[in-house]
Design a protein around this motif. Structure first.
Motif, mmCIF file in Angstrom:
data_model
loop_
_atom_site.group_PDB
_atom_site.id
_atom_site.type_symbol
_atom_site.label_atom_id
_atom_site.label_comp_id
_atom_site.label_asym_id
_atom_site.label_seq_id
_atom_site.Cartn_x
_atom_site.Cartn_y
_atom_site.Cartn_z
ATOM 1 N N ASP A 39 0.855 -1.187 0.000
ATOM 2 C CA ASP A 39 0.000 0.000 0.000
ATOM 3 C C ASP A 39 0.889 1.234 0.000
ATOM 4 O OD1 ASP A 39 -1.571 2.179 0.673
ATOM 5 O OD2 ASP A 39 -2.555 1.235 2.378
ATOM 6 N N PHE A 40 0.819 2.010 -1.073
ATOM 7 C CA PHE A 40 1.557 3.271 -1.136
ATOM 8 C C PHE A 40 0.577 4.381 -1.484
ATOM 9 C CE2 PHE A 40 4.177 6.600 -3.000
ATOM 10 C CZ PHE A 40 5.160 6.720 -2.039
ATOM 11 N N ALA A 41 0.299 5.243 -0.512
ATOM 12 C CA ALA A 41 -0.608 6.392 -0.706
ATOM 13 C C ALA A 41 -1.968 5.949 -1.249
ATOM 14 C CB ALA A 41 0.028 7.437 -1.618
ATOM 15 N N GLY A 42 -2.428 4.789 -0.757
ATOM 16 C CA GLY A 42 -3.743 4.296 -1.169
ATOM 17 C C GLY A 42 -3.754 3.510 -2.462
ATOM 18 N N TRP A 43 -2.570 3.257 -3.017
ATOM 19 C CA TRP A 43 -2.437 2.475 -4.250
ATOM 20 C C TRP A 43 -1.696 1.172 -3.964
ATOM 21 C CZ3 TRP A 43 -3.938 4.053 -9.275
ATOM 22 C CH2 TRP A 43 -4.459 5.362 -9.351
ATOM 23 N N SER A 44 -2.075 0.127 -4.658
ATOM 24 C CA SER A 44 -1.328 -1.131 -4.597
ATOM 25 C C SER A 44 -0.193 -1.039 -5.608
ATOM 26 C CB SER A 44 -2.253 -2.308 -4.950
ATOM 27 O OG SER A 44 -1.518 -3.510 -4.960
ATOM 28 N N MET A 72 0.875 8.681 -9.420
ATOM 29 C CA MET A 72 1.051 10.133 -9.367
ATOM 30 C C MET A 72 -0.034 10.819 -10.191
ATOM 31 S SD MET A 72 5.192 10.408 -9.435
ATOM 32 C CE MET A 72 5.255 12.092 -8.830
ATOM 33 N N CYS A 73 -0.321 12.055 -9.842
ATOM 34 C CA CYS A 73 -1.453 12.759 -10.462
ATOM 35 C C CYS A 73 -0.965 13.761 -11.507
ATOM 36 C CB CYS A 73 -2.255 13.473 -9.378
ATOM 37 S SG CYS A 73 -3.570 14.536 -10.010
ATOM 38 N N GLY A 74 -1.277 13.484 -12.762
ATOM 39 C CA GLY A 74 -1.013 14.438 -13.834
ATOM 40 C C GLY A 74 -2.183 15.395 -13.956
ATOM 41 N N LEU A 75 -1.885 16.665 -14.160
ATOM 42 C CA LEU A 75 -2.966 17.636 -14.327
ATOM 43 C C LEU A 75 -2.540 18.736 -15.277
ATOM 44 C CD1 LEU A 75 -2.466 20.507 -12.497
ATOM 45 C CD2 LEU A 75 -2.637 18.832 -10.672
ATOM 46 N N SER A 76 -3.522 19.387 -15.865
ATOM 47 C CA SER A 76 -3.267 20.518 -16.763
ATOM 48 C C SER A 76 -4.070 21.732 -16.343
ATOM 49 C CB SER A 76 -3.642 20.162 -18.210
ATOM 50 O OG SER A 76 -2.693 19.290 -18.782
ATOM 51 N N LEU A 77 -3.436 22.885 -16.472
ATOM 52 C CA LEU A 77 -4.110 24.175 -16.359
ATOM 53 C C LEU A 77 -4.161 24.758 -17.760
ATOM 54 C CD1 LEU A 77 -2.170 25.385 -13.223
ATOM 55 C CD2 LEU A 77 -4.632 24.933 -13.276
ATOM 56 N N ALA A 134 1.298 11.403 -5.334
ATOM 57 C CA ALA A 134 0.051 10.677 -5.051
ATOM 58 C C ALA A 134 -0.474 10.990 -3.656
ATOM 59 C CB ALA A 134 0.293 9.175 -5.193
ATOM 60 N N GLY A 135 0.422 11.008 -2.672
ATOM 61 C CA GLY A 135 0.009 11.254 -1.299
ATOM 62 C C GLY A 135 -0.433 12.683 -1.044
ATOM 63 N N CYS A 136 -0.121 13.577 -1.976
ATOM 64 C CA CYS A 136 -0.468 15.001 -1.834
ATOM 65 C C CYS A 136 -1.634 15.397 -2.738
ATOM 66 C CB CYS A 136 0.743 15.875 -2.187
ATOM 67 S SG CYS A 136 2.161 15.637 -1.110
ATOM 68 N N ARG A 137 -2.126 14.455 -3.531
ATOM 69 C CA ARG A 137 -3.130 14.783 -4.545
ATOM 70 C C ARG A 137 -4.308 15.572 -3.975
ATOM 71 N NH1 ARG A 137 -5.889 11.770 -9.376
ATOM 72 N NH2 ARG A 137 -7.937 12.699 -9.306
ATOM 73 N N ILE A 169 4.524 6.243 -16.981
ATOM 74 C CA ILE A 169 5.595 5.255 -16.886
ATOM 75 C C ILE A 169 6.937 5.981 -16.960
ATOM 76 C CG2 ILE A 169 6.643 3.185 -17.918
ATOM 77 C CD1 ILE A 169 3.811 2.698 -16.834
ATOM 78 N N ALA A 170 7.834 5.667 -16.018
ATOM 79 C CA ALA A 170 9.182 6.240 -16.055
ATOM 80 C C ALA A 170 10.146 5.196 -16.593
ATOM 81 C CB ALA A 170 9.601 6.686 -14.661
ATOM 82 N N LEU A 171 10.939 5.583 -17.579
ATOM 83 C CA LEU A 171 11.990 4.734 -18.147
ATOM 84 C C LEU A 171 13.307 5.442 -17.851
ATOM 85 C CD1 LEU A 171 12.810 2.297 -19.937
ATOM 86 C CD2 LEU A 171 12.509 3.786 -21.928
ATOM 87 N N GLN A 172 14.157 4.818 -17.022
ATOM 88 C CA GLN A 172 15.325 5.503 -16.481
ATOM 89 C C GLN A 172 16.586 4.672 -16.655
ATOM 90 O OE1 GLN A 172 14.954 8.700 -14.262
ATOM 91 N NE2 GLN A 172 13.360 8.659 -15.831
ATOM 92 N N GLY A 173 17.707 5.354 -16.896
ATOM 93 C CA GLY A 173 18.991 4.669 -16.963
ATOM 94 C C GLY A 173 19.715 4.949 -18.264
#
Length: 392
Positions: A39-44, A72-77, A134-137, A169-173
């Motif tokens: 459980d991370f910030a209400g998400w599995s 995580m929460c994506g948003l647009s203004l 996510a935890g701050c959404r 999705i994050a692709l890193q390295g």
């Protein structure tokens, strides 16, 4: 998952929510691939897969890792006043950014406490794109929503929409760019660190930002939910690409000296104390015309009494969140906010807040861990050299 153990992240996540956990589009895929779900910030979410957190951390620095960060929460203004509106809430000069570029910034309370840290991207003069934790959404949306209501009453043209129909999705390295390049016609050599662009990846319309939370070169790719599984399967067939969980992500960001909200920054810390003064654009420091600006202006002028710094703990157990920092004479002078064993450096590292006179790199202090007092040395961050892709 500070360091290789993951215990601290696990402990922090268990009490995160009540009721059924939310699931990302890859939930079943994580489980099929041996993901250990927490459980991370209400998400599995997967904390790790079949490999250890240590192995996964090292792999990201040598190959490429896929992280599901769709919690995580994506948003647009959007609207003619989108940039003006966000500049009333964050400390950075968003208007000065070139179209399609972004920067880390912070949302503040009136007392200059950090509500959240977020990458703010100016897509264009009428569109600002953000990703919040996510935890701050809920508190972020409430804070922005209240100010949005006031802005609209004043006749400002701005609207807010959350992108709950998309995955992230994050692709890193070091092998991330080569892997992603095989799935798109876009020339990724022209997309530098901090840049944002909309183009097709694996046949789906994506929003691609060259950024991340590991210190490595990489991308965060926002895509339609229905495209997520196909993309993930496709990118995992590429050279050196493996799945990675939140445990490795936490070790990587600690090695890179990056803040974790709720540990290293929160409502009780200001960006000046947190070593994030650089997010307060120089062009805005005179007026400081944003929420919390009067306190920031005062702190810039008068200084602060404590600073977030890095530490190396040469011997003994890792210094984790809550450990007390002591002066050589044994006086309490601060506390650790994140810490653990660094898989890539092979030693204990940490970050935390310490009294300003002791914040200089090389200063020797003490840290109390499990009733034992160990030596610690103030160290410049990042601990591991970052490899962001910038113009040469």
């Amino acid at each position: 998952a500070r360091g290789a153990g993951g215990a601290a992240l696990r402990a922090r996540t268990m009490a995160a929510s009540a009721g059924p956990l939310k699931q990302t589009a890859l939930h079943a895929f994580h489980e099929e691939n041996g993901g250990k779900m927490v459980d991370f910030a209400g998400w599995s979410m997967p904390i790790q897969y079949k490999d250890s957190i240590m192995e996964s951390t090292k792999h990201c620095r040598a190959g490429a890792s896929v992280f599901d960060v769709s919690h995580m929460c994506g948003l647009s203004l959007t609207g003619a006043d989108a940039v003006k509106f966000i500049e009333s809430l964050v400390v950075s000069d968003i208007g000065a950014l070139k179209d399609g570029t972004g920067s880390l910034s912070v949302l503040l309370t009136e007392e200059a406490g950090i509500i959240d840290d977020t990458v703010v991207t100016k897509v264009n003069d009428h569109h600002v794109y953000m990703v919040v934790n996510a935890g701050c959404r809920d508190k972020d949306l409430a804070h922005m929503g209240a100010h949005l209501e006031e802005a609209k009453k004043k006749g400002m043209d701005v609207d807010l929409v959350t992108h709950d129909d998309r995955s992230l999705i994050a692709l890193q390295g070091p092998k991330a760019a080569a892997a992603l390049q095989t799935l798109t016609q876009e020339d990724l050599s022209q997309l530098y660190f901090g840049m944002f662009k909309e183009f097709d990846v694996n046949g789906a319309p994506c929003w691609v930002t060259r950024t991340g939370y590991t210190g490595e070169d990489g991308f965060e790719i926002s895509m339609p939910i229905e495209a997520t599984l196909d993309f993930t399967k496709a990118v995992l067939t590429k050279d050196g690409v493996k799945l990675a969980g939140l445990g490795a992500r936490d070790s990587l960001r600690l090695e890179a000296g990056l803040c974790l909200y709720g540990n290293d920054i929160d409502l009780t810390t200001s960006p000046i104390e947190a070593g994030l003064t650089w997010t307060v654009s120089k062009s805005r420091r005179e007026a400081c015309d944003f929420v919390g600006g009067s306190v920031i202006k005062q702190q810039l002028a008068d200084g602060v009494s404590r600073r977030r710094v890095g530490f190396v703990v040469p011997k003994g157990a890792p210094a984790r969140q809550g450990a007390t920092l002591l002066s050589p004479e044994g006086e309490e002078v601060g506390h650790i906010t994140s810490g653990g064993f660094s898989p890539c450096l092979g030693k204990n590292i940490a970050m935390g807040y310490i009294a300003k006179p002791l914040a200089k790199a090389g200063t020797e202090v003490k840290v109390s861990v499990r009733g034992r007092v160990n030596d610690a040395v103030v160290t410049k961050m990042p601990f591991v050299q970052t490899t962001y892709y910038r113009p040469s």
